[in-house]
Write an enzyme that holds these catalytic residues in place. Structure first.
Site, PDB file in Angstrom:
ATOM      1  N   GLY A  51       0.873  -1.181   0.000  1.00 10.59           N
ATOM      2  CA  GLY A  51       0.000   0.000   0.000  1.00 10.59           C
ATOM      3  C   GLY A  51       0.905   1.225   0.000  1.00 10.59           C
ATOM      4  O   GLY A  51       1.873   1.280   0.774  1.00 10.59           O
ATOM      5  N   GLN A 200      -5.371  -8.981  -2.791  1.00  7.85           N
ATOM      6  CA  GLN A 200      -5.425  -8.009  -1.683  1.00  7.85           C
ATOM      7  C   GLN A 200      -6.862  -7.759  -1.227  1.00  7.85           C
ATOM      8  O   GLN A 200      -7.103  -7.487  -0.047  1.00  7.85           O
ATOM      9  CB  GLN A 200      -4.777  -6.679  -2.118  1.00  7.85           C
ATOM     10  CG  GLN A 200      -3.266  -6.719  -2.199  1.00  7.85           C
ATOM     11  CD  GLN A 200      -2.788  -7.048  -3.609  1.00  7.85           C
ATOM     12  OE1 GLN A 200      -3.479  -7.736  -4.364  1.00  7.85           O
ATOM     13  NE2 GLN A 200      -1.609  -6.594  -3.958  1.00  7.85           N
ATOM     14  N   ASP A 241      -1.582   4.899  -6.074  1.00  4.87           N
ATOM     15  CA  ASP A 241      -0.149   4.781  -5.818  1.00  4.87           C
ATOM     16  C   ASP A 241       0.605   6.018  -6.260  1.00  4.87           C
ATOM     17  O   ASP A 241       1.676   6.333  -5.745  1.00  4.87           O
ATOM     18  CB  ASP A 241       0.419   3.542  -6.502  1.00  4.87           C
ATOM     19  CG  ASP A 241       0.055   2.308  -5.699  1.00  4.87           C
ATOM     20  OD1 ASP A 241      -1.093   1.840  -5.816  1.00  4.87           O
ATOM     21  OD2 ASP A 241       0.902   1.866  -4.901  1.00  4.87           O
ATOM     22  N   LYS A 252      -3.789  -0.158  -8.332  1.00  8.84           N
ATOM     23  CA  LYS A 252      -3.695  -1.606  -8.542  1.00  8.84           C
ATOM     24  C   LYS A 252      -4.273  -2.027  -9.886  1.00  8.84           C
ATOM     25  O   LYS A 252      -5.338  -1.528 -10.276  1.00  8.84           O
ATOM     26  CB  LYS A 252      -4.412  -2.309  -7.386  1.00  8.84           C
ATOM     27  CG  LYS A 252      -4.445  -3.817  -7.429  1.00  8.84           C
ATOM     28  CD  LYS A 252      -3.089  -4.462  -7.644  1.00  8.84           C
ATOM     29  CE  LYS A 252      -2.046  -4.039  -6.627  1.00  8.84           C
ATOM     30  NZ  LYS A 252      -0.672  -4.453  -7.021  1.00  8.84           N
TER      31      LYS A 252
HETATM   32  O1  MRU Z   1       0.691  -3.900  -4.681  1.00  4.51           O
HETATM   33  P1  MRU Z   1       0.032  -3.206  -3.512  1.00  4.51           P
HETATM   34  O2  MRU Z   1      -0.796  -4.111  -2.686  1.00  4.51           O
HETATM   35  O3  MRU Z   1       1.024  -2.406  -2.718  1.00  4.51           O
HETATM   36  O4  MRU Z   1      -0.956  -2.157  -4.209  1.00  4.51           O
HETATM   37  C1  MRU Z   1      -1.702  -1.309  -3.376  1.00  4.51           C
HETATM   38  C2  MRU Z   1      -2.656  -0.446  -4.108  1.00  4.51           C
HETATM   39  O5  MRU Z   1      -2.729  -0.456  -5.315  1.00  4.51           O
HETATM   40  C3  MRU Z   1      -3.461   0.510  -3.277  1.00  4.51           C
HETATM   41  O6  MRU Z   1      -4.720   0.733  -3.845  1.00  4.51           O
HETATM   42  C4  MRU Z   1      -2.723   1.854  -3.193  1.00  4.51           C
HETATM   43  O7  MRU Z   1      -1.387   1.663  -2.822  1.00  4.51           O
HETATM   44  C5  MRU Z   1      -3.366   2.791  -2.247  1.00  4.51           C
HETATM   45  S1  MRU Z   1      -3.211   2.252  -0.592  1.00  4.51           S
HETATM   46  C6  MRU Z   1      -3.853   3.437   0.419  1.00  4.51           C
END
Ligand code: MRU
Length: 358
Positions: A51, A200, A241, A252
């Site tokens: 995240g 996730q 992100d 994601k």
């Molecule tokens: O690969 P991840 O699990 O780190 O991806 C996370 C996401 O895409 C979340 O939606 C994003 O980081 C926002 S978290 C507040």
């Protein structure tokens, strides 16, 4: 935060990073204490901590923890070790801007302190990392307050991946408005996509919301479009992100098709993110480095291979949703409406909230 898990805190000695090992959820609630550079980098790369805000906070706290273990070095050796650690942590995952942003912030603070002894510099870095952690927690709370204005009593919210407490140092970004609306006495339900290939949504969002007592229904990623057409959700609410200066949103993989479907079926598509996720230095989504992960992640489920040996795969971990599909962006400074322009800077923290769309 009762019932809401805390993904990143300081370890019992105050100089290590204590994380929930998210690889083990929901089967086991296991904690890791990260001290060494390899431990910090490995935890970020393998999504033990994940995240965007959480990897920024854990990366900064990890850099401070590594610095603390090097205080016996000479100032010159310490500077070299710190430089190496900063570069390796910042590069552990490429898409979320929060990680290089947090590391750069610690380095700037160290630079402003001049030529202090390693022991003093390590203390300064611990202090800055703690400020960053506390700010992230506070930003989540503000996102919750602003975003809750978008959720009426009875709201049904579709979300993708996990942008909750597990993804931040606080109550999350996309899930913060859900918690805030619930705490204000409104009934809110969540539709969570599985989020293949690392699940996730299925593993983390379902677990987190069940811990917090929020009603949540799991759907297959491929079910999102037809459920939106059928009116199963009042809005989509996801995290980010990196948000480019023009409002394009990296999140994601699988977010973009949900945004397309929401647009087609007139369902508001909201993005929630703190100032640390907005990147004025990245002009558009085309300039965002999208992480390509090992295709092996596609080949098995819970350790059991289900694809023919020798099969090829492509595994981009994120996609970019164009700003034109984003109804509003909920930040810690308020709700921002299109047209988006984050080129000068992230929105000022003290700005009054914009009026939410009707
Ligand atoms: O690969 P991840 O699990 O780190 O991806 C996370 C996401 O895409 C979340 O939606 C994003 O980081 C926002 S978290 C507040």
């Amino acid at each position: 935060m009762s019932g809401i898990p805390r993904a990143v805190t300081w370890g019992h000695d105050g100089t290590s990073v204590r994380i929930i090992d998210q690889r083990a959820l929901p089967q086991a609630l296991r904690y890791l204490e990260l001290r060494t550079l390899d431990e910090v980098v490995d935890a970020i790369r393998t999504l033990a901590v994940r995240g965007a805000p959480a990897i920024g906070v854990a990366g900064a706290m990890g850099l401070a923890a590594v610095a603390t273990s090097h205080v016996a070095l000479t100032p010159r050796e310490f500077a070299v070790a710190l430089d190496d650690a900063a570069r390796r942590i910042a590069a552990a995952r490429p898409t979320a801007v929060n990680l290089p942003w947090a590391i750069a912030r610690l380095r700037r603070r160290a630079a402003t302190e001049g030529h202090l002894e390693p022991v003093h510099l390590a203390a300064v870095l611990l202090d800055e990392a703690e400020r960053l952690r506390a700010e992230d927690e506070a930003m989540c709370a503000r996102i919750g307050t602003y975003g809750a204005r978008l959720l009426n009593d009875g709201a049904r919210v579709m979300t993708h991946c996990n942008a909750g407490a597990l993804a931040t140092a606080g109550i999350g970004t996309a899930l913060a408005p859900v918690y805030a609306a619930r705490d204000a006495g409104r009934h809110v339900e969540v539709l969570a996509t599985e989020t293949r290939p690392l699940w996730q949504g299925a593993r983390l969002t379902m677990w987190e919301l069940s811990q917090a007592g929020v009603p949540c229904t799991l759907i297959a990623d491929g079910a999102a479009a037809s459920l939106l057409r059928g009116g199963a959700a009042d809005c989509v609410l996801v995290g980010a992100d990196r948000i480019a200066a023009n409002g394009d949103v990296a999140n994601k993989i699988g977010t973009y098709p949900i945004a397309l479907a929401a647009h087609a079926h007139h369902v508001p598509f909201y993005v929630a993110a703190p100032a640390s996720t907005i990147d004025p230095a990245t002009p558009t989504g085309a300039d965002i480095d999208i992480e390509e992960r090992d295709a092996d992640e596609l080949m098995s489920v819970a350790g059991a291979r289900h694809v023919v040996v020798g099969a090829r795969g492509r595994n981009p971990a994120f996609d970019v949703t164009p700003a034109s599909l984003v109804t509003a962006i909920v930040t810690d400074a308020g709700i921002v409406l299109p047209p988006y322009d984050f080129s000068a800077s992230a929105p000022p923290r003290t700005a009054p909230p914009h009026t939410p769309p009707a």
